[in-house]
Structures are given as C-alpha cells and as structure tokens.
Design an enzyme around this catalytic site. Structure first.
Site, PDB file in Angstrom:
ATOM      1  N   GLY A   1       4.002  -9.834  17.103  1.00 51.88           N
ATOM      2  CA  GLY A   1       4.293  -9.664  15.686  1.00 51.88           C
ATOM      3  C   GLY A   1       3.315  -8.754  14.969  1.00 51.88           C
TER       4      GLY A   1
ATOM      5  N   LYS B   1      -3.897   3.583   2.753  1.00 51.03           N
ATOM      6  CA  LYS B   1      -5.029   2.736   2.393  1.00 51.03           C
ATOM      7  C   LYS B   1      -6.241   3.567   1.989  1.00 51.03           C
ATOM      8  CE  LYS B   1      -3.530  -1.057   5.383  1.00 51.03           C
ATOM      9  NZ  LYS B   1      -3.713  -1.737   6.687  1.00 51.03           N
TER      10      LYS B   1
ATOM     11  N   LYS C   1       0.809  -1.229   0.000  1.00 52.10           N
ATOM     12  CA  LYS C   1       0.000   0.000   0.000  1.00 52.10           C
ATOM     13  C   LYS C   1       0.840   1.278   0.000  1.00 52.10           C
ATOM     14  CE  LYS C   1      -0.541  -1.889   3.588  1.00 52.10           C
ATOM     15  NZ  LYS C   1       0.183  -2.901   4.390  1.00 52.10           N
TER      16      LYS C   1
END
Length: 374
Positions: A172, A190, A91
C-alpha cells in the site's frame, strides 16, 4: 465546541476522524463528512453533496482530505471565500494553486494550513516557523517520498526496480499508477511548498529541475554499493547570491551520512541555519495516522496563523557546483565533463541540464554524487 467539516473519508480522512473522536470529542464536533457515494454513508452526518458541508454556517473549519487538483481546489477556494478556515494535506493542489489559494485566504481573512502536505508525521512547517522567529535558514534538504525511499531501500538489498515497486504496491506504499512518486512529481510539489515557507519565495513546481528514479537500474544500485553509498531521492534548496537553487534528484549518499540510515517509508528533513546550525527531523512519511496527526495539530493551532509575504522566486542554477553520476547510451556527449568512469567533475546544474538535452537519451539516469571519488 468547534464544528468542522471533513471532505473525504479515505485513508487520511478516517485517521482524522479516529483521532478527533478518541482525543478531542469534548472539544471538536465533526458536523458533516463528504463521501463519494451513497454506499459510503455510515451515519446521518455523511453526505455526497459538497455544499451541504461548505454552506453549513455552523462549520468554521474545513479539512480537505480528498487528493488531486479538482474538485479539491474548487471546494477549498469556495470555503476560504466564504470565511471558513481550511486545513489540507493535498500537496499537488497546494503547490500548483498556491498563489490563488493564499490570495483568497488573505482577502477573506481566513487561514489555510498544510502541515500534513509534506513529511507526513514530521512537524516541518511548525518547526520552521518557530526557528525563523530568531534565526535564518540557509538551506533545506530532505527525503520526502516514502514510496521512493522504500523502493530504493529494497533495491539496496539486491532487488530489481520492478520487484521493489511490486512490493511497495502490495504493502500500500505505492499507487496502481506510481508515476507521481517514482518520477519525482510528489517530491517536487513538496519542495515547492518548503521553498515558500523556508525562503518566503514562490517557486512553482515546474521551475524546480526534476530527476526521478523511474529510469534507475540494478547496475546503478550496484555501482552505488560498490562506492560505499546508497541512492536516495533527495529534495534540496538553498540560498545563493543570485536567488534560490532548488532541485529534486537521486543522490549517491555515503553510508556514514544520516540520510543513508533512513529506510522504508520514513522521511527526513535537514535544515541549516545561522545560529542553530544543522537540524534534522525524521518520522513516518506516509500513512493514515501520521498524516492525520499533522492535520489535527493544524486544527489546534489554526487561530494563531500570521500572514506572510512572499516574493517571486528567482531560480539560480549557475552558482553551486556538484559531481554527478550519469548512466547514458550517449556517453560521448559528457566526455568533456566526465573524469572518473561515469562521474563528472564539479559542474553547475544548468551545465548538467544542457548536456542532458544535448544527449537526447530518454533512458538516461542521473544522480548527484556526494563525497570524493573512491
């Protein structure tokens, strides 16, 4: 059999490889895989030379799963100009280089697909395209960053921002340098892509007002809970009479709103259209397999993409009015627009932005306050 080249074998790339090998081994051949170093070569089709992938005449589709703007942009642009279709989950590259890449694709009669670049496993662009065949979308609104949503969900239980961020990094969900996520740049990129598809209007990321969660405190979260709300980082865009209003901002979401139920690393997108009305989609917003699944869906559809025409975006920040929550060390600047403690009367986004510049407070935290005063 369709032959593809895979640029990157990390979290997303390995997910793509797994799905294709498990589900499409008789239809798709991964002819070459680009990796960063010799020690990552696991088979004969692995290479560290990008042009061994890009110049392979047997490969008709390139899947870019590298991240970052460069060298990803250079490889994608090269592939498109050499008559290869491209699928990308990147993106940041797409939002910042959109015009150049789309023009390269158009002039070379190739296709650039990016379902996985926004919303993770949610088929956003696919459903938007289908809806637009018979309907007009007036607004789009969503929680589009799993890292921020996880942090805000943890803070709603009483954790500090620092504690929640550390937990996200351990799981993570957050990078060692989480700036793109917590400052809102990832969501801004986005939303830029969503505006292109929803409104056929090109708004560059820097044209979209941005307020992240990097300055949020436990006090802000407590105030939200005290008013029966949760704070969520929301991307919003809508048509106005004068153009497109688009912004990214933390929002005080009432508990009864469906956005309040989105926790952890999940994403949600809400569309408003003339005929369908309100339409919502939710799924995991990040992770190897959800993102890889979106890439594979693009691979299956890639030969059915139609060209679209885009207009230069006109940003309108002076039409719609909202209430905002403001936590600042210079509250006197906002006295003329503040009516209830830290909450403003309804003002435009441009008024808010002008006041923030006047306050000159580097630690200011701003959020959109939904619903009536309590």
């Amino acid at each position: 059999m369709l032959s593809i080249g895979l640029l990157g074998a990390g979290v997303v790339g390995s997910g793509v490889k797994r799905i294709l090998e498990e589900k499409f081994s008789e239809q798709v051949c991964i002819r070459k895989i680009l990796v960063r170093s010799d020690r990552e070569k696991l088979a004969e089709n692995y290479t560290t030379d990008p042009y061994e992938v890009l110049d392979d005449e047997e490969i008709s589709v390139i899947i870019e799963a590298m991240g970052g703007i460069h060298p990803a942009y250079d490889y994608v642009s090269y592939a498109l100009s050499h008559h290869k279709n491209v699928i990308s989950a990147n993106k940041k590259m797409l939002a910042n280089c959109y015009d150049e890449l789309m023009e390269t694709a158009r002039s070379n009669h190739t296709t650039l697909r990016y379902e996985a670049a926004c919303g993770g496993g949610i088929p956003l662009f696919h459903n938007i395209s289908r809806l637009q065949r018979s309907d007009t979308i007036s607004s789009v609104k969503g929680i589009l960053n799993g890292t921020c949503n996880y942090i805000l969900s943890e803070m709603s239980t009483g954790l500090s921002f620092e504690e929640a961020l550390q937990n996200a990094q351990k799981l993570g969900y957050a990078e060692a340098d989480p700036s793109d996520d917590i400052c809102g740049y990832d969501t801004q990129n986005k939303l830029s892509l969503l505006c292109a598809d929803v409104f056929h209007t090109r708004l560059k990321p820097e044209e979209i007002p941005l307020f992240g969660i990097d300055r949020i405190s436990e006090v802000d979260s407590e105030i939200a809970r005290g008013s029966s709300r949760l704070i969520k980082l929301v991307a919003s865009a809508s048509r106005t009479e004068n153009g497109i209003e688009a912004f990214v901002m933390p929002v005080f979401v009432p508990w009864e709103d469906s956005f309040a139920s989105i926790s952890g690393n999940f994403n949600i997108l809400r569309l408003e259209s003339d005929y369908l009305g309100r339409f919502e989609m939710t799924a995991q917003g990040a992770g190897s397999l959800p993102t890889a699944d979106a890439i594979v869906q693009d691979l299956m559809d890639i030969h059915h993409t139609a060209d679209r025409v885009f207009e230069k975006g006109i940003t309108d920040l002076n039409t719609n009015r909202y209430r905002f929550y403001i936590n600042t060390s210079n509250p006197e600047v906002f006295t003329d627009i503040t009516k209830h403690n830290l909450i403003t009367v309804k003002v435009t986004l441009q008024t808010l932005i002008d006041k923030i510049k006047e306050a000159n407070d580097p630690d200011i935290f701003v959020a959109l306050y939904e619903g009536d005063y309590d």
